[in-house]
Scaffold this motif. Structure first.
Motif, mmCIF file in Angstrom:
data_model
loop_
_atom_site.group_PDB
_atom_site.id
_atom_site.type_symbol
_atom_site.label_atom_id
_atom_site.label_comp_id
_atom_site.label_asym_id
_atom_site.label_seq_id
_atom_site.Cartn_x
_atom_site.Cartn_y
_atom_site.Cartn_z
ATOM 1 N N ALA A 1 0.837 -1.193 0.000
ATOM 2 C CA ALA A 1 0.000 0.000 0.000
ATOM 3 C C ALA A 1 0.873 1.245 0.000
ATOM 4 C CB ALA A 1 -0.912 0.017 1.216
ATOM 5 N N ARG A 2 0.373 2.282 -0.650
ATOM 6 C CA ARG A 2 1.026 3.598 -0.631
ATOM 7 C C ARG A 2 -0.074 4.614 -0.393
ATOM 8 N NH1 ARG A 2 2.119 8.075 -3.699
ATOM 9 N NH2 ARG A 2 4.174 8.994 -3.376
ATOM 10 N N ILE A 3 0.005 5.320 0.743
ATOM 11 C CA ILE A 3 -1.013 6.289 1.111
ATOM 12 C C ILE A 3 -0.394 7.670 1.059
ATOM 13 C CG2 ILE A 3 -2.571 7.052 2.943
ATOM 14 C CD1 ILE A 3 -2.555 4.028 3.820
ATOM 15 N N ASP A 4 -1.040 8.569 0.322
ATOM 16 C CA ASP A 4 -0.585 9.946 0.169
ATOM 17 C C ASP A 4 -1.696 10.853 0.680
ATOM 18 O OD1 ASP A 4 0.162 12.489 -0.664
ATOM 19 O OD2 ASP A 4 0.939 11.802 -2.605
ATOM 20 N N ASP A 5 -1.597 11.262 1.946
ATOM 21 C CA ASP A 5 -2.639 12.098 2.550
ATOM 22 C C ASP A 5 -2.788 13.435 1.844
ATOM 23 O OD1 ASP A 5 -3.627 10.380 4.465
ATOM 24 O OD2 ASP A 5 -2.219 11.038 6.020
ATOM 25 N N SER A 6 -1.674 14.019 1.395
ATOM 26 C CA SER A 6 -1.759 15.337 0.754
ATOM 27 C C SER A 6 -2.508 15.259 -0.579
ATOM 28 C CB SER A 6 -0.367 15.940 0.550
ATOM 29 O OG SER A 6 0.400 15.131 -0.312
ATOM 30 N N ALA A 7 -2.385 14.140 -1.301
ATOM 31 C CA ALA A 7 -3.088 13.965 -2.570
ATOM 32 C C ALA A 7 -4.471 13.341 -2.373
ATOM 33 C CB ALA A 7 -2.268 13.105 -3.522
ATOM 34 N N GLY A 8 -4.724 12.793 -1.199
ATOM 35 C CA GLY A 8 -6.003 12.147 -0.932
ATOM 36 C C GLY A 8 -6.153 10.812 -1.631
ATOM 37 N N THR A 9 -5.029 10.090 -1.800
ATOM 38 C CA THR A 9 -5.085 8.799 -2.490
ATOM 39 C C THR A 9 -4.459 7.699 -1.637
ATOM 40 O OG1 THR A 9 -2.974 9.158 -3.605
ATOM 41 C CG2 THR A 9 -4.972 9.834 -4.788
ATOM 42 N N ALA A 10 -4.952 6.517 -1.858
ATOM 43 C CA ALA A 10 -4.358 5.308 -1.294
ATOM 44 C C ALA A 10 -4.306 4.294 -2.430
ATOM 45 C CB ALA A 10 -5.191 4.779 -0.130
ATOM 46 N N ILE A 11 -3.114 3.782 -2.709
ATOM 47 C CA ILE A 11 -2.930 2.831 -3.809
ATOM 48 C C ILE A 11 -2.551 1.484 -3.207
ATOM 49 C CG2 ILE A 11 -1.630 2.286 -5.897
ATOM 50 C CD1 ILE A 11 -1.097 5.353 -6.132
ATOM 51 N N TYR A 12 -3.347 0.481 -3.507
ATOM 52 C CA TYR A 12 -3.118 -0.874 -3.012
ATOM 53 C C TYR A 12 -2.778 -1.762 -4.197
ATOM 54 C CZ TYR A 12 -5.447 0.949 1.099
ATOM 55 O OH TYR A 12 -5.791 1.715 2.197
ATOM 56 N N SER A 13 -1.772 -2.620 -4.027
ATOM 57 C CA SER A 13 -1.341 -3.501 -5.116
ATOM 58 C C SER A 13 -1.166 -4.915 -4.623
ATOM 59 C CB SER A 13 -0.001 -3.016 -5.687
ATOM 60 O OG SER A 13 -0.109 -1.712 -6.172
ATOM 61 N N GLY A 14 -1.386 -5.857 -5.530
ATOM 62 C CA GLY A 14 -1.147 -7.267 -5.250
ATOM 63 C C GLY A 14 -2.268 -7.938 -4.496
ATOM 64 N N ASN B 1 -12.334 -7.541 -5.786
ATOM 65 C CA ASN B 1 -11.003 -8.140 -5.848
ATOM 66 C C ASN B 1 -10.318 -7.671 -7.118
ATOM 67 O OD1 ASN B 1 -12.916 -10.305 -4.491
ATOM 68 N ND2 ASN B 1 -10.878 -10.541 -3.638
ATOM 69 N N ALA B 2 -9.054 -7.255 -6.989
ATOM 70 C CA ALA B 2 -8.332 -6.740 -8.144
ATOM 71 C C ALA B 2 -6.832 -6.851 -7.905
ATOM 72 C CB ALA B 2 -8.717 -5.288 -8.394
ATOM 73 N N GLU B 3 -6.073 -6.619 -8.947
ATOM 74 C CA GLU B 3 -4.623 -6.584 -8.818
ATOM 75 C C GLU B 3 -4.165 -5.244 -8.266
ATOM 76 O OE1 GLU B 3 -3.225 -7.635 -12.731
ATOM 77 O OE2 GLU B 3 -4.352 -9.501 -12.666
ATOM 78 N N ARG B 4 -4.947 -4.183 -8.560
ATOM 79 C CA ARG B 4 -4.597 -2.829 -8.111
ATOM 80 C C ARG B 4 -5.880 -2.063 -7.831
ATOM 81 N NH1 ARG B 4 -3.340 2.426 -10.500
ATOM 82 N NH2 ARG B 4 -1.532 3.306 -9.453
ATOM 83 N N VAL B 5 -5.918 -1.343 -6.695
ATOM 84 C CA VAL B 5 -7.068 -0.519 -6.334
ATOM 85 C C VAL B 5 -6.554 0.835 -5.863
ATOM 86 C CG1 VAL B 5 -9.005 -0.218 -4.725
ATOM 87 C CG2 VAL B 5 -8.557 -2.463 -5.708
ATOM 88 N N VAL B 6 -7.180 1.900 -6.381
ATOM 89 C CA VAL B 6 -6.861 3.255 -5.943
ATOM 90 C C VAL B 6 -8.110 3.841 -5.303
ATOM 91 C CG1 VAL B 6 -6.059 5.546 -6.618
ATOM 92 C CG2 VAL B 6 -5.224 3.522 -7.855
ATOM 93 N N LEU B 7 -7.956 4.324 -4.058
ATOM 94 C CA LEU B 7 -9.042 4.991 -3.354
ATOM 95 C C LEU B 7 -8.764 6.490 -3.369
ATOM 96 C CD1 LEU B 7 -9.359 2.736 -0.162
ATOM 97 C CD2 LEU B 7 -10.545 2.504 -2.345
ATOM 98 N N TYR B 8 -9.773 7.279 -3.690
ATOM 99 C CA TYR B 8 -9.656 8.733 -3.708
ATOM 100 C C TYR B 8 -10.537 9.301 -2.613
ATOM 101 C CZ TYR B 8 -7.623 8.071 -8.334
ATOM 102 O OH TYR B 8 -6.828 7.677 -9.375
ATOM 103 N N ARG B 9 -9.967 10.220 -1.832
ATOM 104 C CA ARG B 9 -10.705 10.870 -0.754
ATOM 105 C C ARG B 9 -10.765 12.360 -1.007
ATOM 106 N NH1 ARG B 9 -11.701 8.005 3.739
ATOM 107 N NH2 ARG B 9 -11.804 9.868 5.006
ATOM 108 N N ASN B 10 -11.868 12.972 -0.589
ATOM 109 C CA ASN B 10 -11.985 14.421 -0.577
ATOM 110 C C ASN B 10 -12.389 14.805 0.843
ATOM 111 O OD1 ASN B 10 -14.791 14.049 -0.351
ATOM 112 N ND2 ASN B 10 -15.120 14.232 -2.556
#
Length: 173
Positions: free
Chosen positions: A41-54, A66-75
């Motif tokens: 996982a890579r979480i970037d609070d300033s960009a409002g994103t969390a990227i999960y892989s694998g 279920n996926a190989e990659r998921v990106v969550l966007y927050r506002n």
């Protein structure tokens, strides 16, 4: 409609029966948390994103993605968008009325809170109760329960047209 027949676009109110049970994909007003597990996982609070892989698994109650990659966007209001990709990514949701389960897959699956919409792109297939719905892009408005689909270029994966199979009602009804 595209006269060449390579792309087909038309709204299908009838196809909403494939997705009639779910009222929404992910319910942000629910007390049930959305849980995510992945290999990294890579979480970037300033960009409002969390990227999960694998081998990503995202669940809320019985709704599962279920996926190989998921990106969550927050506002500032919270979770606003989910983008999933895989070969294919899979989505599963039981009908709220207990009438069955919706299983869907596509190379890309997107959920938008603002639009109340699930979008299945590239090699999209939705199955529920023996009924199937296939297209290159399938949009499902979770509030109005309207399905819109587009065909794509014909390939080894299909005819390039929107395809739907609806099972007949049982003879006892």
């Amino acid at each position: 409609m595209n006269p060449s027949g390579n792309r087909l676009f038309f709204p299908l109110m009838m196809a909403a029966t494939l997705l009639a049970g779910p009222a929404s994909a992910f319910n942000l007003d629910s007390d049930t948390p959305i849980k995510v597990s992945a290999d990294s996982a890579r979480i970037d609070d300033s960009a409002g994103t969390a990227i999960y892989s694998g081998d990503v698994e995202l669940t809320q109650g019985e709704v599962q993605l279920n996926a190989e990659r998921v990106v969550l966007y927050r506002n500032p209001q919270g979770l606003s968008r989910i983008e999933a990709s895989g070969t294919p990514a899979h989505y599963r949701q039981p009908a709220q009325d207990g009438s069955g389960v919706t299983n869907a897959r596509a190379l890309n699956i997107t959920w938008s809170a603002r639009d109340n919409q699930l979008t299945f792109e590239r090699q999209a297939l939705i199955e529920q109760g023996g009924n199937t719905f296939r297209g290159d892009v399938i949009h499902y408005n979770t509030v109005n329960r309207v399905v819109t689909a587009e065909g794509g270029n014909s390939s080894g994966e299909g005819s390039g047209r929107v395809e739907m199979v609806i099972q007949p009602r049982s003879s006892g009804q």
